[in-house]
Write a protein that holds these residues in place. Structure first.
Motif, PDB file in Angstrom:
ATOM      1  N   ASP A 214      39.553  50.052   7.108  1.00 47.41           N
ATOM      2  CA  ASP A 214      40.281  48.860   6.702  1.00 47.41           C
ATOM      3  C   ASP A 214      39.375  47.996   5.822  1.00 47.41           C
ATOM      4  O   ASP A 214      38.161  48.022   5.968  1.00 47.41           O
ATOM      5  CB  ASP A 214      40.727  48.072   7.938  1.00 47.41           C
ATOM      6  N   PHE A 215      39.961  47.228   4.917  1.00 48.96           N
ATOM      7  CA  PHE A 215      39.130  46.407   4.054  1.00 48.96           C
ATOM      8  C   PHE A 215      38.545  45.231   4.813  1.00 48.96           C
ATOM      9  O   PHE A 215      39.092  44.747   5.785  1.00 48.96           O
ATOM     10  CB  PHE A 215      39.899  45.961   2.808  1.00 48.96           C
TER      11      PHE A 215
ATOM     12  N   HIS B 103      36.462  46.465  -0.809  1.00 48.03           N
ATOM     13  CA  HIS B 103      36.227  45.258  -0.022  1.00 48.03           C
ATOM     14  C   HIS B 103      36.182  44.040  -0.939  1.00 48.03           C
ATOM     15  O   HIS B 103      36.037  44.155  -2.153  1.00 48.03           O
ATOM     16  CB  HIS B 103      34.922  45.352   0.762  1.00 48.03           C
ATOM     17  N   VAL B 104      36.280  42.868  -0.317  1.00 47.14           N
ATOM     18  CA  VAL B 104      36.178  41.593  -1.012  1.00 47.14           C
ATOM     19  C   VAL B 104      34.813  40.998  -0.690  1.00 47.14           C
ATOM     20  O   VAL B 104      34.403  40.970   0.471  1.00 47.14           O
ATOM     21  CB  VAL B 104      37.287  40.614  -0.545  1.00 47.14           C
ATOM     22  N   VAL B 105      34.110  40.529  -1.718  1.00 44.51           N
ATOM     23  CA  VAL B 105      32.845  39.827  -1.534  1.00 44.51           C
ATOM     24  C   VAL B 105      33.094  38.366  -1.875  1.00 44.51           C
ATOM     25  O   VAL B 105      33.617  38.053  -2.949  1.00 44.51           O
ATOM     26  CB  VAL B 105      31.732  40.410  -2.430  1.00 44.51           C
ATOM     27  N   HIS B 106      32.741  37.483  -0.943  1.00 49.28           N
ATOM     28  CA  HIS B 106      32.912  36.046  -1.165  1.00 49.28           C
ATOM     29  C   HIS B 106      31.554  35.367  -1.096  1.00 49.28           C
ATOM     30  O   HIS B 106      30.791  35.598  -0.155  1.00 49.28           O
ATOM     31  CB  HIS B 106      33.853  35.443  -0.112  1.00 49.28           C
ATOM     32  N   PHE B 107      31.275  34.531  -2.095  1.00 45.06           N
ATOM     33  CA  PHE B 107      30.052  33.742  -2.106  1.00 45.06           C
ATOM     34  C   PHE B 107      30.376  32.332  -1.637  1.00 45.06           C
ATOM     35  O   PHE B 107      31.037  31.570  -2.337  1.00 45.06           O
ATOM     36  CB  PHE B 107      29.426  33.724  -3.507  1.00 45.06           C
ATOM     37  N   ASP B 108      29.929  32.020  -0.426  1.00 43.86           N
ATOM     38  CA  ASP B 108      30.060  30.683   0.143  1.00 43.86           C
ATOM     39  C   ASP B 108      28.815  29.903  -0.279  1.00 43.86           C
ATOM     40  O   ASP B 108      27.913  29.667   0.514  1.00 43.86           O
ATOM     41  CB  ASP B 108      30.181  30.763   1.673  1.00 43.86           C
ATOM     42  N   SER B 109      28.766  29.581  -1.566  1.00 43.05           N
ATOM     43  CA  SER B 109      27.584  28.970  -2.172  1.00 43.05           C
ATOM     44  C   SER B 109      28.001  28.172  -3.394  1.00 43.05           C
ATOM     45  O   SER B 109      28.917  28.569  -4.109  1.00 43.05           O
ATOM     46  CB  SER B 109      26.601  30.050  -2.644  1.00 43.05           C
ATOM     47  N   CYS B 110      27.305  27.101  -3.634  1.00 37.19           N
ATOM     48  CA  CYS B 110      27.577  26.305  -4.824  1.00 37.19           C
ATOM     49  C   CYS B 110      27.304  27.107  -6.092  1.00 37.19           C
ATOM     50  O   CYS B 110      26.270  27.788  -6.190  1.00 37.19           O
ATOM     51  CB  CYS B 110      26.701  25.053  -4.852  1.00 37.19           C
TER      52      CYS B 110
ATOM     53  N   LYS C 184      47.076  44.186   3.422  1.00 36.34           N
ATOM     54  CA  LYS C 184      46.532  45.491   3.094  1.00 36.34           C
ATOM     55  C   LYS C 184      45.738  45.349   1.791  1.00 36.34           C
ATOM     56  O   LYS C 184      45.990  44.442   1.001  1.00 36.34           O
ATOM     57  CB  LYS C 184      47.662  46.510   2.893  1.00 36.34           C
ATOM     58  N   PRO C 185      44.806  46.240   1.537  1.00 38.33           N
ATOM     59  CA  PRO C 185      43.969  46.113   0.347  1.00 38.33           C
ATOM     60  C   PRO C 185      44.735  45.934  -0.964  1.00 38.33           C
ATOM     61  O   PRO C 185      44.318  45.163  -1.814  1.00 38.33           O
ATOM     62  CB  PRO C 185      43.168  47.411   0.342  1.00 38.33           C
ATOM     63  N   LYS C 186      45.861  46.600  -1.116  1.00 34.85           N
ATOM     64  CA  LYS C 186      46.589  46.506  -2.386  1.00 34.85           C
ATOM     65  C   LYS C 186      47.200  45.128  -2.631  1.00 34.85           C
ATOM     66  O   LYS C 186      47.521  44.795  -3.757  1.00 34.85           O
ATOM     67  CB  LYS C 186      47.666  47.588  -2.462  1.00 34.85           C
ATOM     68  N   ASN C 187      47.347  44.317  -1.584  1.00 34.88           N
ATOM     69  CA  ASN C 187      47.955  42.991  -1.725  1.00 34.88           C
ATOM     70  C   ASN C 187      46.959  41.846  -1.810  1.00 34.88           C
ATOM     71  O   ASN C 187      47.356  40.701  -1.982  1.00 34.88           O
ATOM     72  CB  ASN C 187      48.879  42.707  -0.524  1.00 34.88           C
TER      73      ASN C 187
ATOM     74  N   ARG D 192      30.936  47.906  -7.163  1.00 37.03           N
ATOM     75  CA  ARG D 192      32.265  48.496  -7.015  1.00 37.03           C
ATOM     76  C   ARG D 192      33.163  47.727  -6.045  1.00 37.03           C
ATOM     77  O   ARG D 192      34.119  48.274  -5.496  1.00 37.03           O
ATOM     78  CB  ARG D 192      32.171  49.959  -6.592  1.00 37.03           C
ATOM     79  N   ALA D 193      32.832  46.454  -5.809  1.00 37.85           N
ATOM     80  CA  ALA D 193      33.711  45.618  -4.987  1.00 37.85           C
ATOM     81  C   ALA D 193      35.063  45.512  -5.666  1.00 37.85           C
ATOM     82  O   ALA D 193      35.147  45.533  -6.899  1.00 37.85           O
ATOM     83  CB  ALA D 193      33.099  44.226  -4.806  1.00 37.85           C
ATOM     84  N   ASP D 194      36.129  45.420  -4.886  1.00 43.58           N
ATOM     85  CA  ASP D 194      37.449  45.230  -5.484  1.00 43.58           C
ATOM     86  C   ASP D 194      37.580  43.833  -6.075  1.00 43.58           C
ATOM     87  O   ASP D 194      38.108  43.669  -7.164  1.00 43.58           O
ATOM     88  CB  ASP D 194      38.552  45.440  -4.440  1.00 43.58           C
TER      89      ASP D 194
END
Length: 192
Positions: free
Chosen positions: A64-65, A106-113, A161-164, A130-132
């Motif tokens: 799962d993503f 997967h999704v990469v999120h930067f919780d940073s200024c 789901k990953p596609k959405n 290769r992150a989505d």
């Protein structure tokens, strides 16, 4: 999405101050017990690589993503781990050393200024890892306000789901336009 994997660096540099994303993760898990999280800290490249190795173990066990959150101080194109800033390009190389497909789907999120201020650097990071999707802020953000936003952010992604995912994040931008505009929340995808 079933998992949030967070690697956080020291925000304060002080033993007395304890700013952390952890209470937000605990809170959202309390509201949605099916949304699991793994929380790690890293203040050196070696610790970061170790944490990425732990994500690799989880990643190979669950298809799962996930949302992978890098949390710590940032500047345009860089995130700080301990006393040193790491460029997105350098971070991408560290990720590749662990596994060149570590962030695939997967999704990469930067919780940073400001980390997402330079879209070319973000696009290079996307290609390298290769992150989505890569999300983050392109301006200075208030710590508490960013945590409140990230609760909403995770709520939008928790059942999808990953596609959405990209559509859900675009919906988040529409539904919370003022919030997203104020924080300069950015979404970058492989399709950009």
């Amino acid at each position: 999405m079933k998992l949030v994997f967070c690697v956080e660096s020291d925000w304060e540099g002080s033993a007395r101050k304890q700013s952390s994303i952890l209470p937000m993760l605990e809170c959202i898990n309390g509201v949605y017990p099916d949304l699991k999280y793994i929380f790690r800290t890293a203040n050196t490249k070696e610790e970061l690589k170790y944490c990425l190795g732990k994500f690799k173990q989880v990643n190979s066990a669950d298809k799962d993503f996930c949302v992978f959150i890098f949390s710590g101080h940032g500047t345009p194109g860089k995130i700080r781990f301990g006393k040193k800033g790491i460029s997105l390009s350098e971070l991408g190389l560290i990720v590749q050393e662990v596994d060149d497909e570590l962030f695939k789907k997967h999704v990469v999120h930067f919780d940073s200024c400001s980390v997402s201020k330079n879209s070319a650097e973000v696009q290079d990071f996307l290609r390298q890892t290769r992150a989505d999707l890569v999300t983050g802020f392109s301006s200075e953000v208030d710590f508490i306000e960013s945590l409140a936003f990230e609760m909403i952010y995770l709520d939008y992604l928790r059942d999808d789901k990953p596609k959405n995912v990209e559509k859900r994040l675009q919906r988040l931008q529409k539904d919370h336009k003022g919030f997203c505009d104020r924080l300069k929340f950015e979404i970058a995808s492989q399709r950009d």
